[in-house]
Structures are given as C-alpha cells and as structure tokens.
Design a protein around this motif. Sequence first.
Motif, short mmCIF file in Angstrom:
data_model
loop_
_atom_site.label_atom_id
_atom_site.label_comp_id
_atom_site.label_asym_id
_atom_site.label_seq_id
_atom_site.Cartn_x
_atom_site.Cartn_y
_atom_site.Cartn_z
N HIS A 18 0.84 -1.20 0.00
CA HIS A 18 0.00 0.00 0.00
C HIS A 18 0.88 1.26 0.00
O HIS A 18 0.71 2.16 -0.84
CB HIS A 18 -0.90 -0.04 1.25
N HIS A 26 1.90 4.43 -2.79
CA HIS A 26 1.88 5.89 -2.55
C HIS A 26 3.19 6.54 -2.99
O HIS A 26 3.19 7.64 -3.54
CB HIS A 26 1.64 6.17 -1.06
N GLU A 38 -5.64 6.73 -2.89
CA GLU A 38 -5.91 5.61 -1.97
C GLU A 38 -6.46 4.39 -2.72
O GLU A 38 -6.20 3.25 -2.35
CB GLU A 38 -6.87 6.03 -0.87
N ALA A 46 -3.52 2.67 -4.09
CA ALA A 46 -2.77 2.01 -3.01
C ALA A 46 -3.49 0.72 -2.58
O ALA A 46 -2.83 -0.30 -2.32
CB ALA A 46 -2.59 2.95 -1.82
N TYR A 97 -12.25 3.85 1.54
CA TYR A 97 -11.13 3.10 0.95
C TYR A 97 -11.63 2.04 -0.03
O TYR A 97 -11.13 1.91 -1.15
CB TYR A 97 -10.30 2.43 2.05
N GLN A 140 -5.02 11.48 3.84
CA GLN A 140 -4.75 10.05 3.86
C GLN A 140 -3.32 9.68 3.53
O GLN A 140 -2.83 8.68 3.99
CB GLN A 140 -5.71 9.32 2.91
ZN LIG Z 1 -3.00 5.07 1.89
#
Ligand SMILES: [Zn+2]
Length: 484
Positions: free
Chosen positions: A248, A252, A272, A275, A320, A394
Amino acid sequence: MLYYLHSCFTERSPMTKFQLFVFALLSLLLCSLAVPVRAQAGIQLVSNEGSLSFPESATFRAEFQAGANITLVVLEYGVDQLTCGTVVAKSFPQFTPAADVQVEWTWEMRQSGSLPPGALLWWRWQVQDASGVQFTSPKQTILWLDDIHDWQAVTGGNINLHYYEGGQAFGQALHDAAAQALVRLSQDVGLRPEKPVDIYIYANTNDLRDAILYEPDWVGGQAFPGNNIVIIGVSADQLDWGKSTEAHELTHVLVGHLTFTCLGFIPTWLNEGLAMYGEGGPQSVELAQFDQAKAADQLLALRSLTGGFSEESDRANLSYTESYSVINFLIQTYGRDKMTALLAALRNGATTDEALQSVYGFDTDGLDDAWRTSISAAPRVGSSNPTPVPIPTQVPTIVPVGAAPVAPAAPTPRPTQVQATVTQVTITQAPGPAATSVPLTERLGISRDVVLGVEFGLVGCILTVLVIAVPVLVTTRRHHRRQK
Ligand SMILES: [Zn+2]
C-alpha cells in the motif's frame, strides 16, 4: 634607490657584476618561492563533521583557518528529496572573527518537522574573510537513521528492505512481497520506481513512533514519496498485514513520484484507490461492508472522496473500499495505459475533471455514474451528496525542510572560544547566474584565491628585491668610493 641601481649598471667593476649576479639569483629564488606559497593561501577547511542525536537533531561542526580574519560563516543544509524549485536553507552560526574559527550549528527536528528514517541529509559551508576571500566546502551527506537498532538489509528488485528484528526469513519475506508488488504495479498500472525504494521495518508501532517526532493517531505505516522511503511497524506475527501494508505505502511512493508537481493535485480516491489496488484489494470484512452499503444505497458520492476521508472508521473503511472499486473499474475497463495517462495529466497541472475528461471522456460525476452502472448500484443522487473536504489527510506527509522558515533554535553547547548560537535561519532562493558583469579573472577561470596569492607574492617579491638591493648596492657604492 634608482640612482644606486643606475650607478650599479653603469659602473664597470668585476665586483659589481658578481654582486649583481648574487642579488639577481637570490631575488629569483625568493620570488619563485613566494608566489606559489601565497597562491595556495586562502581559507582552509581544518575539520568538518556532522553528528546525529536521532530523532531530535543533527549537529554540524567545522573549523576554518585563513590569512585574514574570518568574518562570515554560513551553513547551507537540506535533505535529498523532491522539492518545488531550488530552495536552500541557511543558518548563520555566531563566532568571534579570527584567523582560526570553530563553528557549530544544530538542526532541531522539533522545529523543522521530523524527517523519515533513512533520509539523506546534506550540508556545506560558505566562508568569507576580511580580505574578501571566499570559500565553499564540498557538499557532505549523512544518513538520518538511529544507531539503536542493528539494521540488516535485503536488496534487489528495486527494493532495499531494512529490518532489525524477526530474523533473515522475516526480512526476506517482506522484501519479496514488496518486489512482487512492484511487478504487479508495473504490469497493471504502469507505475515503476525511478530508483530503488527504501523500506524500513520497525519491530512494532512503538519503535516506529519513537523514530518520528510527531504522533499521528493512526500510524502503522507511512510513505514519503519525496524521499523514496516507506516506514512500517511490523512485528513477526503480523507478516501478512506487513506485506499488504508495505505494498500500500509503496504504491503511494510511486504515485507520489509519478505525479509530483508543484501545480497539480491528486484526488484522494485516486491515490488511496491505487494504493488499495497495489496491496491486492480490500479484506473480506471490508468487501462485506461495501456490499451492505451498496444494497442499502449508501455508497458515497465519488466527488466527496476528492479531499480527506472521514475520521469515522466505518465511513473511512467504506471510502477506501469504494476508491478501490472505482480504480478497479477503470483499470479493468479501460486498461493500464489510460491510467498512466490520467496520472500524467494530473502531474501536468490538469484538474481532476479536466484530466478525466481528456483521458476517458467523462468528469468525476460521469465516472461515478459509469462505475455505479458497472457494479449494478443505485444511480448517484446529485444534490444530496456531501461536499468534498478540501484537506488531503490520507497520504501522510511531513513539512518539507526547505518549505518554511524555521524559528531560531535555542543556544547549543559549544567548544570554548566559539559563540555558536543560532541567530537566524532563513530560506533563500539559491543564487542564479549573476546578471552583472563578471571580473576578467573569473571569466578566465582564475580563482580569487590564486589572484590574491599572486598579488601578495609580487608584493613580497618587490620587498625582497628592495631588502637585498639596498645593502648590496650600498656596499657596492661604498666599495667604489674606497676604490676612488
Ligand atoms: Zn494510503
């Protein structure tokens, strides 16, 4: 004096010629010695070192010697990272002007914002003395990392994985999972690292929090795209969680690199969602919650996920999973190249709607509609949607070192005779090419040190000639007088 010289050259005695020969030889010898010695004079760097008090501070110390009193010492420092433009932080250690000075300055991380473990700090000194001689020390670097832990590394596949607990198999497993995530991200999304990414695995979240000064309430893993670094707290019994979390955060880093720009903005649902895609998708519990929200017509409007996600956990989880679902729809329906094009458009400064429109032919609302249709969800309700929250929360970030002025630091302990307190820290643009006229010596590539050295050498040479010439010629004259 001219008279003496004139008489020496005009009178014709053998003794005069011999003395002139000795005089010329000595002068030549002394002049040839004087010029190179003085040419090397200038400002000398006697010592230069950086030391860490992790994670609180980094201290830089140096000693300089010069032919004249040193009147100015400036420390330029920073961290290797992506920045907007050329920005250099400067500090001005105080000292008493002298031909030999020691200076010291401490970079307090509580004032500048803490750096990720593994960041590369750099520094250099600009020094000037009373005669105008200037000196710049070579750029030095030091790795910002604790020496408390016995760090081990597993490298390869564009991943440098660092760990200190759990054993070699644990480190290898985390490294391999990260390398596999990179392969998946390259194949599916077109994301590739420009250079190896450093992943620092702390043994638990407490150790992780000890390594960074500020304390986010949720911290478990953190990406620093500008530094190409990921940090995660993973205990040996959390291997699966560790693998998905590093994937994850790794995503990013790659997205942050690809879209790095001082102009653009990447919506949170995209960052996100990618990710989540990078880590392999949501857990079954999260998918069940998503299905429940879909059935109850409680999915969130995509536009509301442009800024920060909700603080409330159920709503955050749904944000998410929904972001993942949208990204999955885009990649499965339109392919990798369009996703890469979308990120490139954002990097080039397009708004989210402009970028979507140019690549896919619909804006955020159009994407929301198409995605809902694809998963057989109820149509979007326009006016009842929550408004976007315009704060990105985030992707964890820290204040870049060079981004804001730093308050003066408290006085630091110093060696005797050095008044090395911090008086001022300024952020200035690095000087560009000078627009004013350039001295001939600089255009010829001759340094000011050398020029001054040669000037001093010539003065010394003339003095030498005079010192030797006067007694030699006076003796010669008296000798001649006696002969007369
Ligand atoms: Zn994240």
